[in-house]
Design a protein around this motif. Sequence first.
Motif, PDB file in Angstrom:
ATOM      1  N   ALA A  37      -5.119   5.553  -4.468  1.00  0.00           N
ATOM      2  CA  ALA A  37      -3.747   5.188  -4.096  1.00  0.00           C
ATOM      3  C   ALA A  37      -3.290   5.996  -2.888  1.00  0.00           C
ATOM      4  N   GLU A  38      -3.552   7.288  -2.906  1.00  0.00           N
ATOM      5  CA  GLU A  38      -3.147   8.160  -1.803  1.00  0.00           C
ATOM      6  C   GLU A  38      -3.854   7.780  -0.505  1.00  0.00           C
ATOM      7  N   LEU A  39      -5.149   7.527  -0.577  1.00  0.00           N
ATOM      8  CA  LEU A  39      -5.911   7.171   0.619  1.00  0.00           C
ATOM      9  C   LEU A  39      -5.454   5.841   1.203  1.00  0.00           C
ATOM     10  N   LEU A  40      -5.253   4.847   0.345  1.00  0.00           N
ATOM     11  CA  LEU A  40      -4.806   3.537   0.821  1.00  0.00           C
ATOM     12  C   LEU A  40      -3.415   3.603   1.438  1.00  0.00           C
ATOM     13  N   ALA A  41      -2.510   4.334   0.806  1.00  0.00           N
ATOM     14  CA  ALA A  41      -1.134   4.435   1.300  1.00  0.00           C
ATOM     15  C   ALA A  41      -1.073   5.091   2.669  1.00  0.00           C
ATOM     16  N   ARG A  42      -1.937   6.050   2.904  1.00  0.00           N
ATOM     17  CA  ARG A  42      -1.929   6.793   4.170  1.00  0.00           C
ATOM     18  C   ARG A  42      -2.829   6.175   5.231  1.00  0.00           C
ATOM     19  N   GLY A  43      -3.555   5.122   4.853  1.00  0.00           N
ATOM     20  CA  GLY A  43      -4.454   4.488   5.806  1.00  0.00           C
ATOM     21  C   GLY A  43      -5.645   5.352   6.154  1.00  0.00           C
ATOM     22  N   LEU A  44      -6.029   6.244   5.243  1.00  0.00           N
ATOM     23  CA  LEU A  44      -7.146   7.150   5.495  1.00  0.00           C
ATOM     24  C   LEU A  44      -8.465   6.507   5.112  1.00  0.00           C
ATOM     25  N   GLU A  45      -9.526   7.020   5.693  1.00  0.00           N
ATOM     26  CA  GLU A  45     -10.861   6.518   5.386  1.00  0.00           C
ATOM     27  C   GLU A  45     -11.194   6.831   3.929  1.00  0.00           C
ATOM     28  N   ILE A  46     -11.805   5.874   3.263  1.00  0.00           N
ATOM     29  CA  ILE A  46     -12.206   6.059   1.873  1.00  0.00           C
ATOM     30  C   ILE A  46     -13.620   6.633   1.867  1.00  0.00           C
ATOM     31  N   PRO A  47     -13.807   7.809   1.252  1.00  0.00           N
ATOM     32  CA  PRO A  47     -15.148   8.385   1.228  1.00  0.00           C
ATOM     33  C   PRO A  47     -16.090   7.581   0.341  1.00  0.00           C
ATOM     34  N   SER A  48     -17.382   7.734   0.551  1.00  0.00           N
ATOM     35  CA  SER A  48     -18.354   6.982  -0.248  1.00  0.00           C
ATOM     36  C   SER A  48     -18.366   7.437  -1.703  1.00  0.00           C
ATOM     37  N   TYR A  49     -17.868   8.648  -1.987  1.00  0.00           N
ATOM     38  CA  TYR A  49     -17.786   9.145  -3.357  1.00  0.00           C
ATOM     39  C   TYR A  49     -16.425   9.788  -3.555  1.00  0.00           C
ATOM     40  N   LEU A  50     -15.636   9.238  -4.472  1.00  0.00           N
ATOM     41  CA  LEU A  50     -14.300   9.766  -4.746  1.00  0.00           C
ATOM     42  C   LEU A  50     -14.330  10.970  -5.680  1.00  0.00           C
ATOM     43  N   GLY A  51     -15.394  11.094  -6.475  1.00  0.00           N
ATOM     44  CA  GLY A  51     -15.491  12.179  -7.436  1.00  0.00           C
ATOM     45  C   GLY A  51     -15.027  11.747  -8.815  1.00  0.00           C
ATOM     46  N   ASP A  52     -14.836  12.735  -9.678  1.00  0.00           N
ATOM     47  CA  ASP A  52     -14.361  12.526 -11.051  1.00  0.00           C
ATOM     48  C   ASP A  52     -12.845  12.566 -11.014  1.00  0.00           C
ATOM     49  N   VAL A  53     -12.239  11.396 -10.834  1.00  0.00           N
ATOM     50  CA  VAL A  53     -10.775  11.310 -10.683  1.00  0.00           C
ATOM     51  C   VAL A  53     -10.190  10.290 -11.627  1.00  0.00           C
ATOM     52  N   ASN A  54      -8.923  10.516 -11.995  1.00  0.00           N
ATOM     53  CA  ASN A  54      -8.197   9.591 -12.867  1.00  0.00           C
ATOM     54  C   ASN A  54      -7.289   8.733 -12.013  1.00  0.00           C
ATOM     55  N   LEU A  61       0.813  -1.212   0.000  1.00  0.00           N
ATOM     56  CA  LEU A  61       0.000   0.000   0.000  1.00  0.00           C
ATOM     57  C   LEU A  61       0.848   1.264   0.000  1.00  0.00           C
ATOM     58  N   GLU A  62       1.930   1.268   0.767  1.00  0.00           N
ATOM     59  CA  GLU A  62       2.740   2.498   0.864  1.00  0.00           C
ATOM     60  C   GLU A  62       3.435   2.846  -0.448  1.00  0.00           C
ATOM     61  N   ALA A  63       3.571   1.893  -1.362  1.00  0.00           N
ATOM     62  CA  ALA A  63       4.233   2.152  -2.648  1.00  0.00           C
ATOM     63  C   ALA A  63       3.288   2.732  -3.698  1.00  0.00           C
ATOM     64  N   LEU A  64       1.986   2.637  -3.484  1.00  0.00           N
ATOM     65  CA  LEU A  64       1.017   3.012  -4.518  1.00  0.00           C
ATOM     66  C   LEU A  64       1.199   4.425  -5.074  1.00  0.00           C
ATOM     67  N   PRO A  65       1.430   5.453  -4.230  1.00  0.00           N
ATOM     68  CA  PRO A  65       1.568   6.802  -4.795  1.00  0.00           C
ATOM     69  C   PRO A  65       2.773   6.963  -5.735  1.00  0.00           C
ATOM     70  N   ARG A  66       3.775   6.110  -5.606  1.00  0.00           N
ATOM     71  CA  ARG A  66       4.970   6.198  -6.469  1.00  0.00           C
ATOM     72  C   ARG A  66       4.811   5.394  -7.762  1.00  0.00           C
ATOM     73  N   LEU A  67       3.770   4.598  -7.843  1.00  0.00           N
ATOM     74  CA  LEU A  67       3.547   3.730  -8.999  1.00  0.00           C
ATOM     75  C   LEU A  67       2.436   4.292  -9.870  1.00  0.00           C
ATOM     76  N   ARG A  68       2.297   3.756 -11.056  1.00  0.00           N
ATOM     77  CA  ARG A  68       1.204   4.141 -11.951  1.00  0.00           C
ATOM     78  C   ARG A  68      -0.019   3.296 -11.602  1.00  0.00           C
ATOM     79  N   PHE A  69      -0.604   3.604 -10.442  1.00  0.00           N
ATOM     80  CA  PHE A  69      -1.811   2.944  -9.943  1.00  0.00           C
ATOM     81  C   PHE A  69      -2.976   3.905 -10.145  1.00  0.00           C
ATOM     82  N   PHE A  70      -4.064   3.377 -10.687  1.00  0.00           N
ATOM     83  CA  PHE A  70      -5.244   4.203 -10.936  1.00  0.00           C
ATOM     84  C   PHE A  70      -6.465   3.580 -10.271  1.00  0.00           C
ATOM     85  N   PRO A  71      -7.316   4.384  -9.647  1.00  0.00           N
ATOM     86  CA  PRO A  71      -7.291   5.838  -9.595  1.00  0.00           C
ATOM     87  C   PRO A  71      -6.278   6.365  -8.580  1.00  0.00           C
TER      88      PRO A  71
END
Length: 148
Positions: free
Chosen positions: A131-148, A117-127
């Motif tokens: 990647a940022e939320l998983l790497a930081r262990g943050l809560e995932i919101p119910s709606y991420l929005g229009d993101v790539n 998980l901590e490597a995701l922001p440095r890799l070409r992981f989409f969305p």
Amino acid sequence: MTVRSSVQALILRERHVLVVVKRDAQGELYVLPGGGQEFGETLEQAVARECREEIGARVRVEGLLTVREFISGHHPTSSEPPGVHVVNHVFACTLLEEPRPGHAGDPDQEGVRWLPLEALPRLRFFPRRLAELLARGLEIPSYLGDVN
């Protein structure tokens, strides 16, 4: 232009996420297992089918985690053509059997891999936002929005 409904499976194990490995002109990229919902199929059926196809394993669908949209015209650096609008439903899933590492269910798929998980922001992981939320262990919101 039509809106496409799709699904993805978030499968975690010991601070790693199971991903599908793909390749484009820029090199390897990583996405969660998933794909388009078929007519007459529930979202849960779609994510279970996509996991069988892409990772070669059965999963238990635990529940909907988040919804993400992707509207290609809003992301000029995307490789997707103009006019693509996808509503993506990301489900928490648990493996019922081990995935096949060399399995390639789609023509553009090279296999599956566990990524830390901590490597995701440095890799070409989409969305990227996920990647940022998983790497930081943050809560995932119910709606991420229009993101790539």
